[in-house]
Enzyme design. Structure first.
Site, PDB file in Angstrom:
ATOM      1  N   ASN A 197      -7.200   1.811  10.130  1.00  0.00           N
ATOM      2  CA  ASN A 197      -5.867   2.071  10.676  1.00  0.00           C
ATOM      3  C   ASN A 197      -5.997   2.007  12.193  1.00  0.00           C
ATOM      4  OD1 ASN A 197      -5.262   2.618   8.035  1.00  0.00           O
ATOM      5  ND2 ASN A 197      -4.701   4.764   8.355  1.00  0.00           N
ATOM      6  N   ARG A 226       0.854  -1.188   0.000  1.00  0.00           N
ATOM      7  CA  ARG A 226       0.000   0.000   0.000  1.00  0.00           C
ATOM      8  C   ARG A 226       0.889   1.236   0.000  1.00  0.00           C
ATOM      9  NH1 ARG A 226      -2.770   2.988   4.933  1.00  0.00           N
ATOM     10  NH2 ARG A 226      -3.667   4.637   3.664  1.00  0.00           N
ATOM     11  N   TYR A 279      -4.001   1.831  15.921  1.00  0.00           N
ATOM     12  CA  TYR A 279      -2.783   1.922  16.732  1.00  0.00           C
ATOM     13  C   TYR A 279      -3.055   1.839  18.224  1.00  0.00           C
ATOM     14  CZ  TYR A 279      -0.459   3.396  12.467  1.00  0.00           C
ATOM     15  OH  TYR A 279       0.050   3.433  11.195  1.00  0.00           O
ATOM     16  N   HIS A 316      -2.865  10.885   0.807  1.00  0.00           N
ATOM     17  CA  HIS A 316      -2.267  10.676   2.124  1.00  0.00           C
ATOM     18  C   HIS A 316      -1.610  12.006   2.534  1.00  0.00           C
ATOM     19  CE1 HIS A 316      -0.876   7.259   4.940  1.00  0.00           C
ATOM     20  NE2 HIS A 316      -0.517   8.383   5.532  1.00  0.00           N
ATOM     21  N   GLU A 373      -3.398  -0.109   8.311  1.00  0.00           N
ATOM     22  CA  GLU A 373      -2.193   0.291   9.057  1.00  0.00           C
ATOM     23  C   GLU A 373      -2.264  -0.277  10.462  1.00  0.00           C
ATOM     24  OE1 GLU A 373      -1.267   4.488   9.281  1.00  0.00           O
ATOM     25  OE2 GLU A 373      -1.704   4.779   7.149  1.00  0.00           O
ATOM     26  N   GLU A 424      -7.321   8.518   6.507  1.00  0.00           N
ATOM     27  CA  GLU A 424      -7.608   9.207   7.763  1.00  0.00           C
ATOM     28  C   GLU A 424      -8.139  10.632   7.588  1.00  0.00           C
ATOM     29  OE1 GLU A 424      -4.204   8.850  10.352  1.00  0.00           O
ATOM     30  OE2 GLU A 424      -4.344   6.667  10.406  1.00  0.00           O
TER      31      GLU A 424
HETATM   32  C1  FCB Z   1      -1.057   7.300  10.760  1.00  0.00           C
HETATM   33  C2  FCB Z   1      -0.698   7.834   9.387  1.00  0.00           C
HETATM   34  C3  FCB Z   1       0.640   7.342   8.887  1.00  0.00           C
HETATM   35  C4  FCB Z   1       1.671   7.286   9.989  1.00  0.00           C
HETATM   36  C5  FCB Z   1       1.134   6.544  11.182  1.00  0.00           C
HETATM   37  C6  FCB Z   1       2.112   6.392  12.309  1.00  0.00           C
HETATM   38  O1  FCB Z   1      -1.952   8.169  11.371  1.00  0.00           O
HETATM   39  O2  FCB Z   1      -1.667   7.455   8.460  1.00  0.00           O
HETATM   40  O3  FCB Z   1       1.031   8.173   7.834  1.00  0.00           O
HETATM   41  O4  FCB Z   1       2.066   8.572  10.318  1.00  0.00           O
HETATM   42  O5  FCB Z   1      -0.012   7.174  11.666  1.00  0.00           O
END
Ligand code: FCB
Length: 454
Positions: A296, A80, A298, A124, A355, A169
């Site tokens: 995405n 990607r 985290y 992006h 992500e 995002e």
């Molecule tokens: C996300 C973004 C990516 C990167 C990660 C750590 O929010 O999409 O570009 O910065 O965080």
């Protein structure tokens, strides 16, 4: 070979890694590329933690062949990456820069020759600066220019690229770019920010139509959202209300229009005059059926009521006793919770984790290896949760690690390393980290070693 218990993934599950143009390409003004809002933002004093920029980044624009060779060595099934809008259209509209498209065409052809499926992200975060000068995303026209750009890229690459992601995002683009101002273009204006949300979503719908109309084959089109489960800091009623509002702005503000053609009522009421103006037909366009939802993931958001916080009166906190990376709380079960909620509430036909990854202060050991055990552990724990979600019936079809390479982490510059591959920015030498070799094994076995959660 892995030893011990393995969690096997369904046959055909797709294993990939992700990057974005501004974070890796460099070559910020080569071959006719126009400036983006990030080129301008990095020059503003104090905006980037280490005073750096993406002007050179990981020099991928010149090293793409080596980078694809590394992907092939790792056995990646999908890659990607994003296309830089100002590389393709230097001022964001009308005039195409063929050299920009040539670069991505070479990239795509080489990926395909290695059987690596390209997943193209069209946006992006690197808006052509000329469009920002005309108002950027708060200007409704930008949505229509985006659709033209999408059509131009699909006209060139739509005969061989199947999988497309319109936006990465949009929450971050609008809220962090136009309300808190921590990212480009660095504006602090809630009215502009909420307008930006609506125009980003509108531009998504327009682009889905444009892509499908202009490509020579049937495409799979989706969008990548940053979504977190939101938890109240305590059981107090005020904290629960704060969590509902935070969830409204972070998650439902995007999911509801995309899947249900309506904005969340509680948020519309809360925002009052700040709520964006919507024209007839917009929500129908926004909710055009997509082929997959990109997630995405985290971390989660733990939220407390805070009267002084503008509009939503909710503030994110860092709960005590949790585990942290250099950037965020590490909370693997949130991925399971999120995927189940998406499946229950929105029923997307296909989901990809577009992500997931972690920053680790990696460095070279004396023998030249990069032992990023923390990353292996982070990825293992999240993949175990993904596995659980699949077992519970969630149509999760693939997973992309953020990131293939160490890169320019926006306002944090080069202070964060997210790669499976280490980049020595002095020499631009690439070194596959232990996590990279581990991931290669995951791909080969289509399985992750089960780990003990304490
Ligand atoms: C996300 C973004 C990516 C990167 C990660 C750590 O929010 O999409 O570009 O910065 O965080």
């Amino acid at each position: 070979m892995f030893s011990g218990d393995l969690l096997h993934f369904p046959q055909g599950f797709i294993w990939g890694a992700a990057t974005s143009a501004y974070q890796i390409e460099g070559a910020w003004d080569e071959d006719g590329k126009g400036p983006s809002i990030w080129d301008a933002f990095c020059r503003l004093p104090g905006r980037i933690r280490d005073g750096s920029s993406g002007e050179i980044a990981a020099d991928h624009y010149h090293r793409w062949e080596e980078d694809i060779a590394i992907m092939a060595e790792l056995g990646l099934q999908a890659y990607r990456f994003s296309i830089s809008w100002p590389r393709v259209m230097p001022t964001g509209k009308q005039k195409i820069n063929p050299a920009g498209l040539d670069f991505y065409e070479r990239l795509v052809d080489r990926l395909l020759s290695h059987n690596i499926e390209p997943y193209i992200t069209l946006y992006h975060w690197d808006l052509p600066l000329a469009l920002q000068e005309q108002g950027g995303w708060p200007n409704r026209d930008t949505a229509f220019y985006f659709a033209d750009y999408a059509a131009a890229v699909a006209a060139r690459l739509g005969d061989r690229v199947t999988c497309w992601i319109t936006h990465n995002e949009p929450f971050v683009v609008a809220v962090v770019g136009y309300i808190t101002g921590e990212l480009a273009p660095g504006i602090q204006d809630p009215v502009a920010g909420f307008r930006a949300i609506h125009h980003l979503l509108l531009s998504h719908g327009l682009a889905v139509e444009a892509l499908r109309a202009s490509a020579a084959r049937q495409l799979k089109v989706g969008i990548a959202l940053n979504l977190n489960p939101v938890h109240p800091a305590t059981e107090r009623e005020t904290d629960q209300l704060a969590a509902t509002r935070f969830d409204g702005v972070l998650n439902r503000m995007f999911l509801d229009p995309l899947f249900f053609a309506r904005y969340p009522e509680d948020i519309e009421e809360l925002l009052g005059p700040v709520f964006p103006r919507i024209q007839e037909g917009d929500l129908t366009r926004i909710s055009v059926p997509i082929d997959f939802l990109g997630v995405n993931y985290y971390t989660r958001s733990v939220v407390r009521y805070d009267e002084s916080f503008p509009i939503i009166q909710a503030r994110q906190i860092q709960p005590e006793g949790s585990e942290y990376s250099q950037m965020w709380e590490i909370y693997p079960p949130g991925l399971y919770e999120l995927l189940l909620r998406l499946w229950a509430d929105y029923k997307p036909t296909n989901i990809f984790i577009t992500e997931n990854g972690v920053p680790v202060p990696d460095g070279l050991d004396a023998d030249g290896r990069v032992r990023d055990e923390r990353r292996i552990r982070y990825l293992s724990r999240h993949l175990a949760q993904a596995h659980r979600a699949i077992a519970a019936g969630v149509p999760l079809r693939g997973y992309f690690v953020w990131s293939l390479l160490d890169n320019f982490e926006w306002a944090l510059g080069y202070t964060m390393r997210f790669g499976l591959v280490y980049v020595d920015y002095q020499t631009q030498k690439r070194i596959i980290k232990e996590s990279g070799w581990w991931y290669a094994q995951v791909i080969q076995e289509n399985a992750v070693p089960a780990i003990e959660e304490e």
